[in-house]
Each structure stands twice: as C-alpha cells, then as structure tokens.
Design a protein around this motif. Sequence first.
Motif, PDB file in Angstrom:
ATOM      1  N   ARG A   1      26.384 -25.040 -73.222  1.00  0.00           N
ATOM      2  CA  ARG A   1      25.269 -25.163 -73.899  1.00  0.00           C
ATOM      3  C   ARG A   1      24.842 -26.697 -73.839  1.00  0.00           C
ATOM      4  NH1 ARG A   1      29.115 -24.253 -77.222  1.00  0.00           N
ATOM      5  NH2 ARG A   1      29.508 -25.579 -79.179  1.00  0.00           N
ATOM      6  N   ALA A   2      25.918 -27.400 -73.842  1.00  0.00           N
ATOM      7  CA  ALA A   2      25.582 -29.219 -73.909  1.00  0.00           C
ATOM      8  C   ALA A   2      24.948 -29.446 -72.524  1.00  0.00           C
ATOM      9  CB  ALA A   2      26.849 -29.814 -73.953  1.00  0.00           C
TER      10      ALA A   2
ATOM     11  N   GLN B   1      27.364 -29.626 -62.735  1.00  0.00           N
ATOM     12  CA  GLN B   1      27.736 -29.279 -63.987  1.00  0.00           C
ATOM     13  C   GLN B   1      26.458 -28.837 -64.814  1.00  0.00           C
ATOM     14  OE1 GLN B   1      30.544 -28.355 -65.254  1.00  0.00           O
ATOM     15  NE2 GLN B   1      31.905 -29.759 -63.930  1.00  0.00           N
ATOM     16  N   ARG B   2      25.463 -29.385 -64.443  1.00  0.00           N
ATOM     17  CA  ARG B   2      23.986 -28.913 -65.125  1.00  0.00           C
ATOM     18  C   ARG B   2      23.574 -27.824 -64.456  1.00  0.00           C
ATOM     19  NH1 ARG B   2      21.119 -31.821 -68.506  1.00  0.00           N
ATOM     20  NH2 ARG B   2      19.332 -31.712 -67.350  1.00  0.00           N
ATOM     21  N   VAL B   3      23.625 -27.902 -63.024  1.00  0.00           N
ATOM     22  CA  VAL B   3      23.317 -26.768 -62.245  1.00  0.00           C
ATOM     23  C   VAL B   3      23.911 -25.782 -62.651  1.00  0.00           C
ATOM     24  CG1 VAL B   3      23.283 -26.067 -59.844  1.00  0.00           C
ATOM     25  CG2 VAL B   3      22.477 -28.212 -60.218  1.00  0.00           C
ATOM     26  N   ASN B   4      25.480 -25.875 -62.864  1.00  0.00           N
ATOM     27  CA  ASN B   4      26.315 -24.592 -63.099  1.00  0.00           C
ATOM     28  C   ASN B   4      25.940 -23.930 -64.306  1.00  0.00           C
ATOM     29  OD1 ASN B   4      28.389 -22.996 -62.508  1.00  0.00           O
ATOM     30  ND2 ASN B   4      29.591 -24.080 -64.211  1.00  0.00           N
TER      31      ASN B   4
ATOM     32  N   ALA C   1      34.898 -22.423 -69.679  1.00  0.00           N
ATOM     33  CA  ALA C   1      33.921 -23.398 -70.143  1.00  0.00           C
ATOM     34  C   ALA C   1      34.930 -24.781 -70.533  1.00  0.00           C
ATOM     35  CB  ALA C   1      33.179 -23.106 -71.228  1.00  0.00           C
ATOM     36  N   HIS C   2      35.954 -24.489 -71.216  1.00  0.00           N
ATOM     37  CA  HIS C   2      36.861 -25.636 -71.706  1.00  0.00           C
ATOM     38  C   HIS C   2      37.753 -26.039 -70.866  1.00  0.00           C
ATOM     39  CE1 HIS C   2      34.714 -23.969 -75.379  1.00  0.00           C
ATOM     40  NE2 HIS C   2      34.660 -25.213 -75.975  1.00  0.00           N
ATOM     41  N   VAL C   3      38.504 -25.113 -70.172  1.00  0.00           N
ATOM     42  CA  VAL C   3      39.596 -25.541 -69.335  1.00  0.00           C
ATOM     43  C   VAL C   3      39.291 -25.516 -67.827  1.00  0.00           C
ATOM     44  CG1 VAL C   3      41.840 -24.880 -69.150  1.00  0.00           C
ATOM     45  CG2 VAL C   3      41.234 -24.432 -71.015  1.00  0.00           C
ATOM     46  N   GLY C   4      38.397 -24.646 -67.558  1.00  0.00           N
ATOM     47  CA  GLY C   4      38.050 -24.372 -66.102  1.00  0.00           C
ATOM     48  C   GLY C   4      37.624 -25.738 -65.338  1.00  0.00           C
ATOM     49  N   ARG C   5      37.027 -26.767 -66.103  1.00  0.00           N
ATOM     50  CA  ARG C   5      36.680 -27.993 -65.280  1.00  0.00           C
ATOM     51  C   ARG C   5      37.855 -28.646 -64.939  1.00  0.00           C
ATOM     52  NH1 ARG C   5      33.595 -27.716 -70.218  1.00  0.00           N
ATOM     53  NH2 ARG C   5      31.287 -27.487 -69.774  1.00  0.00           N
TER      54      ARG C   5
END
Length: 289
Positions: free
Chosen positions: A78-79, A214-217, A261-265
């Motif tokens: 969401r960010a 990241q924003r595109v994703n 969302a939290h670890v996948g990056r």
Amino acid sequence: MSCEGPRTSVERVSHAVVEALALFGAGIAAGTINAVVGSGTLITFPTLLALGYPPVLANVTNNVGLVPGVLSGVHGYRAELAGQRNRVRRLGTASLCGGLVGAILLLVLPADAFEAIVPVLICVALVMVVLQPRLARWVAARQQARPEQGPGGHGSGGHGSGGRGSGGRGAEAVGGPVLWVLVFCTGIYGGYFGAAQGVLLIGLLGVAFDDTLQRVNAVKNVLAAVVNGVAAVVFIAFSHVAWGAAALLAVGSILGGQLGAHVGRQLPPWRLRVVIICVGVAALVKIMV
C-alpha cells in the motif's frame, strides 16, 4: 472385516490431512509468488489437478481461493500506491471489464474447450515466466534512460509528475487508450485462466510509465486483484466452487501475500521461478500423459 474398517478410516483421514496440507502449502507459495513476481496459479492449479479436481472446477476454485491472497499483497504494497490513485482508477476499469469477459467466456464455452487449451495456456505462462528476467532488465534500462533525454523529453517529468500519476500530465500519468486496451486484453486472459497475468502487467506498466518497479508492482497487484475479484463473483454466482479447497487456498494465500510483501523483496527471484517452472512442467506431464 473388523480390521479393515478402522484401517480404511485411518487411510481416509490421512489422505484428507495430506490433501489439506498440500492445498494450504500451495496457497502460501502462490500468495508469496503473486505478491513478488506473479504466476502463483502455476502452483495452485496443478496442485488441484493432482488431487483429482476436473480442470474447470480446479480453475474456478483456484481463482476464488487466491482472491484473499491477492488482496493481502495489495495491502502489503500500500505504501507504493501513494500518488497513483488516478492511474489505478483508469486502468482498474480495464481490468474490471476484461476480467468479467474472461470469466463469462470460461463458463459459456464448453468444458472440453478449456481442457484442450489448458496445456497451451500453461506453456504460454511458463514461457512468460522464463522471459520475465529479460523483460525486467529491459524495462529497468528503459526507465533509467528516460531522465537522460533532457528537457522537454518524456523522461524530464521524472517520478514527480507523469511517473507518479499525479494527474498533472493527463494521459502520460495514467496511460493512453492503447494501454487501456492492452490491460483489458490481459484482464480477459486473467479472468479465463490467469497464470502469469502479473508478468504481462509488469511488462505493460513498466514500459508505459516512468516509475520504479516496486511502484509498478503495486499497481500490478491492484489490477490483478480486480480481475480475480470480478471473476470470483461471477464464478460464485453462476458456477460450482469446491469451497473446502478454496478456503484452504485462501488462508494460505493470505499468509503468503504478507510474506511476499515483507520478505519477498529480499528473496532471489530465480528461486521462485525455478519452483514455478518445475510445478508447471509437472502439470503439463500430468495433463498430456
């Protein structure tokens, strides 16, 4: 006879437990993959087939079961959605219409047609997954080159105007009619089958917008959620859903969406792709042999 009864009951319970764990685990994997790369359907759909579900029922159940996980991924990113409201609104209508058309096609066309085309769809999805790293590098290189075009060029707007969808540049910020049609077509594919629609969306949005991946994703996750959501509504209203399997996929995919969302990056994407390809190939072997 007195020994066979309890033994059969134990075997049935054991089989049910194994099936439940397989669906729950597939849901976690799919939720994680959908949030990071896309193509989680290539985990859950073959799992349902392996457990004996007919192709159309497996596809419908898979779609309904993964909707909560996709929404979980949207919440996790969401960010990155900040400043992209106009973009999401415009392209969301394309995804909504496309997903509706795709879901209706799945229910209207004969089941034999879907069963015949499933191997082709899986092959197409696998090819897109294999090509995704090259596509991502090309998109990244194109984005880096935009600011160097100098004043007056497309890249001069940077992320503060067209790239962030603030609305200050109209079609540049939210995409023109060609992008709308392409997202609509991707929505049809997503409503009908959906595997690797995230890869398609990443490619389209990455080329169209001067913005970070990241924003595109994050926008990709919203559009995929719209497609899956409208298709799920159609399937629930007009088709049969294996609710037990869908519930297990849903719970697993919610956890997976947050994990992605939290670890996948930080996860190496190639590992996810290897898993997707292996499962997809196994599904092809099962279907075609």
